[in-house]
Design a protein around this motif. Structure first.
Motif, PDB file in Angstrom:
ATOM      1  N   ARG A  39       0.873  -1.129   0.096  1.00  0.00           N
ATOM      2  CA  ARG A  39       0.063   0.031   0.125  1.00  0.00           C
ATOM      3  C   ARG A  39       0.798   1.284   0.089  1.00  0.00           C
ATOM      4  N   ILE A  40       0.614   2.411  -0.856  1.00  0.00           N
ATOM      5  CA  ILE A  40       1.357   3.621  -0.837  1.00  0.00           C
ATOM      6  C   ILE A  40       0.337   4.594  -0.668  1.00  0.00           C
ATOM      7  N   SER A  41       0.899   5.575   0.395  1.00  0.00           N
ATOM      8  CA  SER A  41       0.325   6.836   0.531  1.00  0.00           C
ATOM      9  C   SER A  41       0.977   8.027   0.178  1.00  0.00           C
ATOM     10  N   PHE A  42       0.678   8.866  -0.888  1.00  0.00           N
ATOM     11  CA  PHE A  42       1.475  10.008  -0.967  1.00  0.00           C
ATOM     12  C   PHE A  42       0.852  11.319  -0.229  1.00  0.00           C
ATOM     13  N   GLU A  43       1.797  12.112   0.124  1.00  0.00           N
ATOM     14  CA  GLU A  43       1.287  13.207   1.202  1.00  0.00           C
ATOM     15  C   GLU A  43       1.545  14.386   0.090  1.00  0.00           C
ATOM     16  N   ARG A  44       0.368  15.236   0.239  1.00  0.00           N
ATOM     17  CA  ARG A  44       0.628  16.725  -0.492  1.00  0.00           C
ATOM     18  C   ARG A  44       0.640  17.501   0.700  1.00  0.00           C
ATOM     19  N   ASP A  45       1.423  18.742   0.234  1.00  0.00           N
ATOM     20  CA  ASP A  45       1.488  19.981   1.286  1.00  0.00           C
ATOM     21  C   ASP A  45       0.313  20.640   1.161  1.00  0.00           C
ATOM     22  N   ALA A  46       0.333  22.012   1.723  1.00  0.00           N
ATOM     23  CA  ALA A  46      -0.785  22.898   1.822  1.00  0.00           C
ATOM     24  C   ALA A  46      -0.723  23.562   0.374  1.00  0.00           C
ATOM     25  N   ASP A  47       0.432  23.454  -0.362  1.00  0.00           N
ATOM     26  CA  ASP A  47       0.378  24.138  -1.770  1.00  0.00           C
ATOM     27  C   ASP A  47       0.157  23.147  -2.772  1.00  0.00           C
ATOM     28  N   GLY A  48      -0.487  21.853  -2.441  1.00  0.00           N
ATOM     29  CA  GLY A  48      -0.774  20.842  -3.320  1.00  0.00           C
ATOM     30  C   GLY A  48       0.312  19.955  -3.894  1.00  0.00           C
ATOM     31  N   GLN A  49       1.421  20.036  -3.462  1.00  0.00           N
ATOM     32  CA  GLN A  49       2.781  19.642  -4.010  1.00  0.00           C
ATOM     33  C   GLN A  49       2.986  18.297  -3.386  1.00  0.00           C
ATOM     34  N   ILE A  50       3.455  17.176  -3.830  1.00  0.00           N
ATOM     35  CA  ILE A  50       3.528  15.811  -3.344  1.00  0.00           C
ATOM     36  C   ILE A  50       4.954  15.916  -2.655  1.00  0.00           C
ATOM     37  N   THR A  51       4.998  15.591  -1.481  1.00  0.00           N
ATOM     38  CA  THR A  51       6.262  15.820  -0.828  1.00  0.00           C
ATOM     39  C   THR A  51       6.950  14.476  -0.246  1.00  0.00           C
ATOM     40  N   HIS A  52       6.073  13.422   0.030  1.00  0.00           N
ATOM     41  CA  HIS A  52       6.366  12.064   0.825  1.00  0.00           C
ATOM     42  C   HIS A  52       5.687  11.176   0.118  1.00  0.00           C
ATOM     43  N   MET A  53       6.376   9.960   0.125  1.00  0.00           N
ATOM     44  CA  MET A  53       5.819   8.670  -0.223  1.00  0.00           C
ATOM     45  C   MET A  53       5.770   7.533   0.923  1.00  0.00           C
ATOM     46  N   LEU A  54       4.719   6.990   1.434  1.00  0.00           N
ATOM     47  CA  LEU A  54       4.672   6.252   2.522  1.00  0.00           C
ATOM     48  C   LEU A  54       4.647   4.753   2.120  1.00  0.00           C
ATOM     49  N   HIS A  55       5.357   3.865   2.481  1.00  0.00           N
ATOM     50  CA  HIS A  55       5.260   2.620   2.018  1.00  0.00           C
ATOM     51  C   HIS A  55       4.536   1.640   3.222  1.00  0.00           C
ATOM     52  N   HIS A  56       3.826   0.777   2.935  1.00  0.00           N
ATOM     53  CA  HIS A  56       3.325   0.003   3.824  1.00  0.00           C
ATOM     54  C   HIS A  56       3.433  -1.312   3.013  1.00  0.00           C
ATOM     55  N   TRP A  57       4.315  -2.334   3.912  1.00  0.00           N
ATOM     56  CA  TRP A  57       4.413  -3.844   3.295  1.00  0.00           C
ATOM     57  C   TRP A  57       3.835  -4.727   4.466  1.00  0.00           C
ATOM     58  N   ARG A  58       3.249  -5.565   3.625  1.00  0.00           N
ATOM     59  CA  ARG A  58       2.770  -6.908   4.350  1.00  0.00           C
ATOM     60  C   ARG A  58       3.214  -7.916   3.710  1.00  0.00           C
ATOM     61  N   PHE A  59       4.421  -8.820   4.400  1.00  0.00           N
ATOM     62  CA  PHE A  59       4.850 -10.080   4.025  1.00  0.00           C
ATOM     63  C   PHE A  59       4.137 -11.219   4.028  1.00  0.00           C
ATOM     64  N   ASP A  60       4.390 -12.127   3.201  1.00  0.00           N
ATOM     65  CA  ASP A  60       3.519 -13.352   3.187  1.00  0.00           C
ATOM     66  C   ASP A  60       3.861 -14.057   4.360  1.00  0.00           C
ATOM     67  N   PRO A  61       2.824 -14.968   4.905  1.00  0.00           N
ATOM     68  CA  PRO A  61       2.828 -15.639   6.086  1.00  0.00           C
ATOM     69  C   PRO A  61       4.121 -16.216   6.523  1.00  0.00           C
ATOM     70  N   THR A  62       4.723 -17.257   5.744  1.00  0.00           N
ATOM     71  CA  THR A  62       5.814 -17.950   6.039  1.00  0.00           C
ATOM     72  C   THR A  62       7.027 -17.133   6.001  1.00  0.00           C
ATOM     73  N   TYR A  63       7.333 -16.195   5.100  1.00  0.00           N
ATOM     74  CA  TYR A  63       8.329 -15.557   5.343  1.00  0.00           C
ATOM     75  C   TYR A  63       8.546 -14.279   6.386  1.00  0.00           C
ATOM     76  N   GLY A  64       7.068 -13.761   6.611  1.00  0.00           N
ATOM     77  CA  GLY A  64       7.034 -12.855   7.770  1.00  0.00           C
ATOM     78  C   GLY A  64       7.180 -13.413   8.866  1.00  0.00           C
ATOM     79  N   GLN A  65       6.959 -14.648   9.159  1.00  0.00           N
ATOM     80  CA  GLN A  65       7.248 -15.505  10.334  1.00  0.00           C
ATOM     81  C   GLN A  65       8.565 -15.946  10.759  1.00  0.00           C
ATOM     82  N   TYR A  66       9.468 -16.082   9.290  1.00  0.00           N
ATOM     83  CA  TYR A  66      10.776 -16.440   9.656  1.00  0.00           C
ATOM     84  C   TYR A  66      11.380 -15.203  10.123  1.00  0.00           C
ATOM     85  N   LEU A  67      10.965 -14.005   9.243  1.00  0.00           N
ATOM     86  CA  LEU A  67      11.589 -12.488   9.907  1.00  0.00           C
ATOM     87  C   LEU A  67      11.436 -12.421  11.212  1.00  0.00           C
ATOM     88  N   TYR A  68      10.207 -12.475  11.574  1.00  0.00           N
ATOM     89  CA  TYR A  68       9.976 -12.330  13.059  1.00  0.00           C
ATOM     90  C   TYR A  68      10.781 -13.004  13.902  1.00  0.00           C
TER      91      TYR A  68
END
Length: 219
Positions: free
Chosen positions: A34-63
């Motif tokens: 999931r990606i969220s782009f953030e616009r400032d008060a002037d309407g310009q995109i300044t930031h990109m927020l990443h949200h990753w969800r790992f597959d169950p098996t590899y996520g558990q391995y990393l944990y």
């Protein structure tokens, strides 16, 4: 992501750890994005927020690996250590993020501390990037792709809200739209990826042939 699917547990970031199992074919791990782009008060995109969800098996391995090898007094602190390590390692790969406006690449940089947590049995990873040159999507569309260049990992946008744009107050910006284009790799490229063993030499930018492209436009 169908949580009932069973995924092979293999390396997600080459700079981290090597598993003792050799697995055939690419990709070897999966991320819902999931990606969220953030616009400032002037309407310009300044930031990109990443949200990753790992597959169950590899996520558990990393944990489990974080709990064993990262420092910290709590499980949460050890996960935070892993999050910081991953974010640092992704610097070499531009955090898997490729942004363009009118064909020109937009430089990015990590902004703030990443976060990692186990939520509903799935490992979640969040981090924020800053656009070194803010972009006004009302003047020209912003295009981006997020992919692992070696295609060890397949990264696909989570449906139905894989991309959103938020305004300066944090609300979803209704004046903006995101159009997602699915990849259509050549069958020969698909066969090539499927024939690769874990540890095999890979063209650096193989992943771009399997990447989704998103175009952002705002009124």
């Amino acid at each position: 992501m169908n949580r009932n699917r069973i995924f092979p547990a293999i390396l997600i970031l080459m700079a981290l750890v090597l598993l003792p199992v050799a697995v055939q074919a690419h990709p070897h791990a999966w991320i819902d994005l999931r990606i969220s782009f953030e616009r400032d008060a002037d309407g310009q995109i300044t930031h990109m927020l990443h949200h990753w969800r790992f597959d169950p098996t590899y996520g558990q391995y990393l944990y489990d690996d974080a709990q064993e090898h990262q420092s910290g007094d709590t499980p949460e602190a050890r996960l935070q250590g892993l999050a910081t390590e991953i974010l640092d390692n992704l610097d070499e790969y531009r955090w898997y993020s490729h942004l363009k406006v009118e064909g020109e690449a937009i430089a990015i940089a990590a902004a703030g501390a990443p976060r990692m947590a186990m939520e509903d049995g799935l490992l979640q990873f969040r981090f924020r990037l800053e656009l070194e040159t803010p972009v006004d999507p009302a003047l020209a569309p912003l295009e981006y792709k997020v992919y692992d260049p070696t295609y060890f990992i397949e990264i696909l946008h989570e449906e139905p809200h894989g991309t959103r744009i938020v305004d300066a107050s944090g609300l979803v910006d209704a004046t903006c739209q995101a159009q997602l284009e699915r990849p259509r790799p050549d069958p020969a490229m698909v066969a090539r990826a499927m024939a690769l063993d874990y540890g095999a030499s890979v063209d650096y930018d193989l992943g771009r042939y399997f990447a989704e492209r998103v175009t952002l436009r705002c009124d």
